[in-house]
Design an enzyme around this catalytic site. Sequence first.
Site, PDB file in Angstrom:
ATOM      1  N   LYS A  18       0.818  -1.217   0.000  1.00  0.00           N
ATOM      2  CA  LYS A  18       0.000   0.000   0.000  1.00  0.00           C
ATOM      3  C   LYS A  18       0.857   1.275   0.000  1.00  0.00           C
ATOM      4  O   LYS A  18       2.075   1.212   0.233  1.00  0.00           O
ATOM      5  CB  LYS A  18      -0.939  -0.040   1.212  1.00  0.00           C
ATOM      6  CG  LYS A  18      -1.956  -1.193   1.153  1.00  0.00           C
ATOM      7  CD  LYS A  18      -2.990  -1.063   2.258  1.00  0.00           C
ATOM      8  CE  LYS A  18      -4.011  -2.189   2.196  1.00  0.00           C
ATOM      9  NZ  LYS A  18      -5.109  -1.980   3.190  1.00  0.00           N
TER      10      LYS A  18
ATOM     11  N   TYR B 162     -12.382  -2.512  -4.079  1.00  0.00           N
ATOM     12  CA  TYR B 162     -12.940  -2.644  -2.728  1.00  0.00           C
ATOM     13  C   TYR B 162     -14.467  -2.536  -2.730  1.00  0.00           C
ATOM     14  O   TYR B 162     -15.056  -2.139  -1.717  1.00  0.00           O
ATOM     15  CB  TYR B 162     -12.346  -1.573  -1.818  1.00  0.00           C
ATOM     16  CG  TYR B 162     -10.938  -1.865  -1.343  1.00  0.00           C
ATOM     17  CD1 TYR B 162     -10.671  -2.970  -0.546  1.00  0.00           C
ATOM     18  CD2 TYR B 162      -9.874  -1.024  -1.653  1.00  0.00           C
ATOM     19  CE1 TYR B 162      -9.388  -3.238  -0.079  1.00  0.00           C
ATOM     20  CE2 TYR B 162      -8.586  -1.274  -1.188  1.00  0.00           C
ATOM     21  CZ  TYR B 162      -8.353  -2.381  -0.408  1.00  0.00           C
ATOM     22  OH  TYR B 162      -7.088  -2.646   0.068  1.00  0.00           O
TER      23      TYR B 162
ATOM     24  N   ASN C  44      -2.086   0.285   6.644  1.00  0.00           N
ATOM     25  CA  ASN C  44      -1.654  -1.005   7.209  1.00  0.00           C
ATOM     26  C   ASN C  44      -0.752  -1.808   6.271  1.00  0.00           C
ATOM     27  O   ASN C  44      -0.703  -3.031   6.336  1.00  0.00           O
ATOM     28  CB  ASN C  44      -2.860  -1.811   7.701  1.00  0.00           C
ATOM     29  CG  ASN C  44      -3.774  -2.294   6.592  1.00  0.00           C
ATOM     30  OD1 ASN C  44      -3.646  -1.876   5.447  1.00  0.00           O
ATOM     31  ND2 ASN C  44      -4.697  -3.178   6.925  1.00  0.00           N
TER      32      ASN C  44
ATOM     33  N   HIS D  62      -2.218  -5.462   1.527  1.00  0.00           N
ATOM     34  CA  HIS D  62      -3.503  -6.154   1.359  1.00  0.00           C
ATOM     35  C   HIS D  62      -3.208  -7.559   0.873  1.00  0.00           C
ATOM     36  O   HIS D  62      -2.261  -7.766   0.123  1.00  0.00           O
ATOM     37  CB  HIS D  62      -4.385  -5.437   0.314  1.00  0.00           C
ATOM     38  CG  HIS D  62      -5.568  -6.269  -0.107  1.00  0.00           C
ATOM     39  ND1 HIS D  62      -6.727  -6.295   0.605  1.00  0.00           N
ATOM     40  CD2 HIS D  62      -5.721  -7.158  -1.133  1.00  0.00           C
ATOM     41  CE1 HIS D  62      -7.565  -7.153   0.028  1.00  0.00           C
ATOM     42  NE2 HIS D  62      -6.971  -7.685  -1.034  1.00  0.00           N
TER      43      HIS D  62
ATOM     44  N   GLU E 283      -9.653 -10.920  -7.481  1.00  0.00           N
ATOM     45  CA  GLU E 283      -8.678  -9.828  -7.324  1.00  0.00           C
ATOM     46  C   GLU E 283      -7.519  -9.960  -8.315  1.00  0.00           C
ATOM     47  O   GLU E 283      -7.031  -8.951  -8.830  1.00  0.00           O
ATOM     48  CB  GLU E 283      -8.178  -9.796  -5.882  1.00  0.00           C
ATOM     49  CG  GLU E 283      -9.285  -9.379  -4.904  1.00  0.00           C
ATOM     50  CD  GLU E 283      -8.847  -9.391  -3.449  1.00  0.00           C
ATOM     51  OE1 GLU E 283      -7.673  -9.715  -3.157  1.00  0.00           O
ATOM     52  OE2 GLU E 283      -9.689  -9.064  -2.590  1.00  0.00           O
TER      53      GLU E 283
HETATM   54  P1  CMP Z   1      -7.584  -4.525   3.417  1.00  0.00           P
HETATM   55  O1  CMP Z   1      -7.190  -5.929   3.695  1.00  0.00           O
HETATM   56  O2  CMP Z   1      -6.890  -3.856   2.291  1.00  0.00           O
HETATM   57  O3  CMP Z   1      -9.172  -4.483   3.150  1.00  0.00           O
HETATM   58  C1  CMP Z   1      -9.946  -3.344   3.427  1.00  0.00           C
HETATM   59  C2  CMP Z   1      -9.186  -2.300   4.200  1.00  0.00           C
HETATM   60  O4  CMP Z   1      -9.984  -1.344   4.865  1.00  0.00           O
HETATM   61  C3  CMP Z   1      -8.394  -2.960   5.302  1.00  0.00           C
HETATM   62  O5  CMP Z   1      -7.321  -3.674   4.745  1.00  0.00           O
HETATM   63  C4  CMP Z   1      -8.042  -1.756   6.177  1.00  0.00           C
HETATM   64  O6  CMP Z   1      -6.846  -1.116   5.753  1.00  0.00           O
HETATM   65  C5  CMP Z   1      -9.195  -0.787   5.926  1.00  0.00           C
HETATM   66  N1  CMP Z   1     -10.028  -0.603   7.115  1.00  0.00           N
HETATM   67  C6  CMP Z   1     -10.222   0.551   7.775  1.00  0.00           C
HETATM   68  N2  CMP Z   1     -11.053   0.384   8.811  1.00  0.00           N
HETATM   69  C7  CMP Z   1     -11.390  -0.935   8.820  1.00  0.00           C
HETATM   70  C8  CMP Z   1     -12.229  -1.733   9.655  1.00  0.00           C
HETATM   71  N3  CMP Z   1     -12.884  -1.220  10.708  1.00  0.00           N
HETATM   72  N4  CMP Z   1     -12.351  -3.051   9.378  1.00  0.00           N
HETATM   73  C9  CMP Z   1     -11.721  -3.592   8.308  1.00  0.00           C
HETATM   74  N5  CMP Z   1     -10.919  -2.877   7.482  1.00  0.00           N
HETATM   75  C10 CMP Z   1     -10.744  -1.567   7.731  1.00  0.00           C
END
Ligand code: CMP
Length: 140
Positions: free
Chosen positions: A10, A50, A113, A116, A127
């Site tokens: 990311k 997403y 974070n 993904h 995906e």
């Molecule tokens: P990712 O695995 O990329 O999938 C969706 C993303 O939304 C997740 O990682 C997080 O970075 C982001 N996100 C932010 N808030 C939340 C939440 N409460 N629960 C899950 N994903 C979240």
Amino acid sequence: AVERTLSIVKPDAVGKNVIGKIYDRFESNGLQIVAAKMVRLSEEVAGGFYAEHKERPFFPALIEFMTSGPVCVQVLEGEGAIAKNRELMGATNPQEADAGTIRADFAESIDANAVHGSDSPASAEREIAYFFAASDICER
Ligand code: CMP
């Protein structure tokens, strides 16, 4: 079984210049990169990727973040690649991620974070096809 999974480094991790350190986690743990590209996602592309989160309260922030800088998108291949990649990434919230995982070591927050990874065989298939043509994936 040998599987393929979709991985994204990311914008936070690309900005911190730790692409290689994250790729090393994959390569040192039995996963091979069989397709890869760096791209700046548009709102449309990030929103389509997403789409399942469209109604969630964090969706606008997620799209803003994912379009804030370039990302690296790759297909990882290996034995149990989907679960293996999720194990290497650690929990979605870095505060809850086990020590030694990618998110524990490189991520700051649940939004920023670092990575993904596909969460199931069905999402991996969707995906991977979202970002790569079959001919982009290299036999190794
Ligand atoms: P990712 O695995 O990329 O999938 C969706 C993303 O939304 C997740 O990682 C997080 O970075 C982001 N996100 C932010 N808030 C939340 C939440 N409460 N629960 C899950 N994903 C979240």
